[in-house]
Design a protein around this motif. Structure first.
Motif, short mmCIF file in Angstrom:
data_model
loop_
_atom_site.label_atom_id
_atom_site.label_comp_id
_atom_site.label_asym_id
_atom_site.label_seq_id
_atom_site.Cartn_x
_atom_site.Cartn_y
_atom_site.Cartn_z
N VAL A 234 0.54 -1.38 0.05
CA VAL A 234 -0.13 0.36 0.23
C VAL A 234 0.85 1.18 0.03
O VAL A 234 -0.06 2.68 -0.57
N LEU A 235 1.70 0.66 0.56
CA LEU A 235 3.38 2.42 0.84
C LEU A 235 4.45 2.33 0.37
O LEU A 235 5.06 3.10 -0.28
N GLN B 136 5.17 12.62 -1.96
CA GLN B 136 5.66 13.83 -2.22
C GLN B 136 5.13 15.69 -1.77
O GLN B 136 6.05 15.80 -1.25
N TYR B 137 4.64 14.75 -0.53
CA TYR B 137 4.75 16.17 0.85
C TYR B 137 4.49 15.31 1.76
O TYR B 137 4.97 16.53 3.05
N ILE B 138 5.24 14.07 2.23
CA ILE B 138 5.48 13.83 3.51
C ILE B 138 6.76 13.68 3.62
O ILE B 138 6.94 13.74 4.76
N GLY B 139 7.14 13.83 2.42
CA GLY B 139 8.60 13.48 2.36
C GLY B 139 9.00 12.51 2.10
O GLY B 139 8.29 11.26 2.92
N GLY B 140 10.43 11.42 2.16
CA GLY B 140 11.01 10.08 2.21
C GLY B 140 10.34 9.73 1.32
O GLY B 140 9.70 10.23 0.05
N THR B 141 10.77 8.40 1.44
CA THR B 141 10.82 7.16 0.42
C THR B 141 9.47 6.01 0.99
O THR B 141 9.27 5.79 2.22
N PRO B 142 9.28 5.05 0.40
CA PRO B 142 8.35 4.04 0.59
C PRO B 142 9.40 3.06 1.45
O PRO B 142 10.62 2.78 1.58
N PRO B 143 8.34 2.96 2.97
CA PRO B 143 9.59 2.00 3.66
C PRO B 143 10.07 0.63 2.75
O PRO B 143 8.79 0.12 2.49
#
Length: 174
Positions: free
Chosen positions: A31-32, A39-46
């Motif tokens: 899902v993630l 795009q807005y929350i930053g980071g990359t898929p865990p």
């Protein structure tokens, strides 16, 4: 340590909110995985391992120092039981009124169907029944979809900016 509320299973017309546990990590890693979510929350898929470690911490229900209550739910569609995202609340009682910092993430393929609003509304109603009086959400100023959810939940944008995100707030009435 505070006696924090424990996340309970919650239902809406179309959704089931299931209290988080480590076993959700594999399903949620899919899902993630869509990079557009960040795009807005930053980071990359865990990675799966990162999610397992995160969910092990979060499913304890409180921060290590006992200052915050952690409430996390996996959001599932009722019609097919598929996980489509999550909602969460961090409860703080260090003020005169209990407050919750809330957040929602719905998988990209499920955007635009009202799931974030529906799941968040149910979580907020439950939080209100737990005597939470103030809601807070931190939303990137260009994230119009999350701003729309916040408005539907009764939150209003404030002048406060934290780490580049607008602080939205609502006072819950009884």
């Amino acid at each position: 340590m505070n006696d924090w509320p424990v996340a309970q299973p919650l239902d809406t017309t179309r959704l089931h909110l299931e209290p988080l546990n480590v076993a959700h990590a594999r399903e949620m890693s899919y899902v993630l995985a869509d990079t557009s979510l960040y795009q807005y929350i930053g980071g990359t898929p865990p990675t799966l391992q990162q999610l397992m470690e995160r969910y092990a911490r979060q499913s304890l229900g409180h921060s290590p120092d006992g200052e915050q209550g952690w409430l996390n739910w996996i959001v599932r569609r009722l019609d097919n039981a598929a996980a489509i995202g999550f909602v969460q609340a961090t409860v703080l009682c260090s003020h005169e009124s209990p407050r919750a910092e809330i957040a929602w993430v719905i998988g990209a393929q499920h955007h635009g169907k009202g799931y974030a609003t529906e799941a968040s509304n149910r979580m907020v109603a439950w939080l209100q029944a737990q005597e939470v009086n103030i809601l807070i959400a931190h939303i990137h100023p260009r994230n119009q979809a999350s701003a729309a959810v916040a408005r539907k939940l009764g939150l209003s944008a404030t002048e406060t900016i934290v780490d580049g995100e607008v602080c939205w707030e609502a006072l819950l009435t009884r």
